[in-house]
Motif scaffolding. Sequence first.
Motif, mmCIF file in Angstrom:
data_model
loop_
_atom_site.group_PDB
_atom_site.id
_atom_site.type_symbol
_atom_site.label_atom_id
_atom_site.label_comp_id
_atom_site.label_asym_id
_atom_site.label_seq_id
_atom_site.Cartn_x
_atom_site.Cartn_y
_atom_site.Cartn_z
ATOM 1 N N TYR A 53 -5.056 4.632 0.140
ATOM 2 C CA TYR A 53 -3.716 5.152 0.438
ATOM 3 C C TYR A 53 -3.550 5.335 1.899
ATOM 4 O O TYR A 53 -4.516 5.748 2.702
ATOM 5 C CB TYR A 53 -3.446 6.436 -0.239
ATOM 6 C CG TYR A 53 -3.315 6.350 -1.648
ATOM 7 C CD1 TYR A 53 -2.245 5.809 -2.369
ATOM 8 C CD2 TYR A 53 -4.511 6.066 -2.529
ATOM 9 C CE1 TYR A 53 -1.956 5.730 -3.755
ATOM 10 C CE2 TYR A 53 -4.582 5.915 -4.015
ATOM 11 C CZ TYR A 53 -2.836 5.653 -4.593
ATOM 12 O OH TYR A 53 -2.913 5.363 -5.802
ATOM 13 N N ARG A 59 0.646 -1.117 -0.027
ATOM 14 C CA ARG A 59 0.029 0.017 -0.072
ATOM 15 C C ARG A 59 0.933 1.323 0.003
ATOM 16 O O ARG A 59 1.705 1.189 0.940
ATOM 17 C CB ARG A 59 -0.987 -0.129 1.321
ATOM 18 C CG ARG A 59 -1.911 1.254 1.147
ATOM 19 C CD ARG A 59 -2.955 0.608 2.427
ATOM 20 N NE ARG A 59 -3.747 2.167 2.792
ATOM 21 C CZ ARG A 59 -4.774 2.199 2.872
ATOM 22 N NH1 ARG A 59 -5.748 1.038 2.344
ATOM 23 N NH2 ARG A 59 -5.543 3.327 3.124
ATOM 24 N N SER A 60 0.487 2.146 -0.758
ATOM 25 C CA SER A 60 1.271 3.586 -1.001
ATOM 26 C C SER A 60 0.705 4.241 -0.042
ATOM 27 O O SER A 60 -0.381 4.342 0.211
ATOM 28 C CB SER A 60 1.047 4.017 -2.236
ATOM 29 O OG SER A 60 1.858 3.390 -3.322
#
Length: 162
Positions: free
Chosen positions: A114, A89-90
């Motif tokens: 995000y 996950r960014s």
Amino acid sequence: MAGDWVVVTVPLRAVPQVPHTPLVGRTVIDTGNYYPERDGRIPQLETGELTDSELLQRHLTGAHVVKAFNNIFFRHLAVLARPAGAPDRSALPIAGDDAAAKNAVTALLDTLGYDTVDVGLLAEGRRFQPGTPYLKDPHARHWEDPGSPAGLAELRRALDAV
């Protein structure tokens, strides 16, 4: 205007045209970046006295400006989104002067897939502007780049380098 968030995505020269009265009390997400070649030279930005988001906040008196989304190419928003807890996950940085507005934007980012790194006040938004280690090449050919995840630790390291 209705809605929980208002997104302002305009060149700085157009900021005076953004209506301020309807935005009083609203969370305003500023996605812009200062590009002198496009926006003209703005002395307060050149000297570091203000950031572009602080200029927008001054114009939008009574609104709650949060800097977000200025450092991700729009096509990457869909391809890099991941569910909460995903190992790839960014994270995206935000900055703002109002805690409740930042909480609202953090919740929006989570819904979109995000994590968030809160870098502090709007003045700290300069840490993720074009030309910083986090956003090195603002003119990169993003449409050719498939995008790659940047997690919390990687983002924090890049922001700490500024």
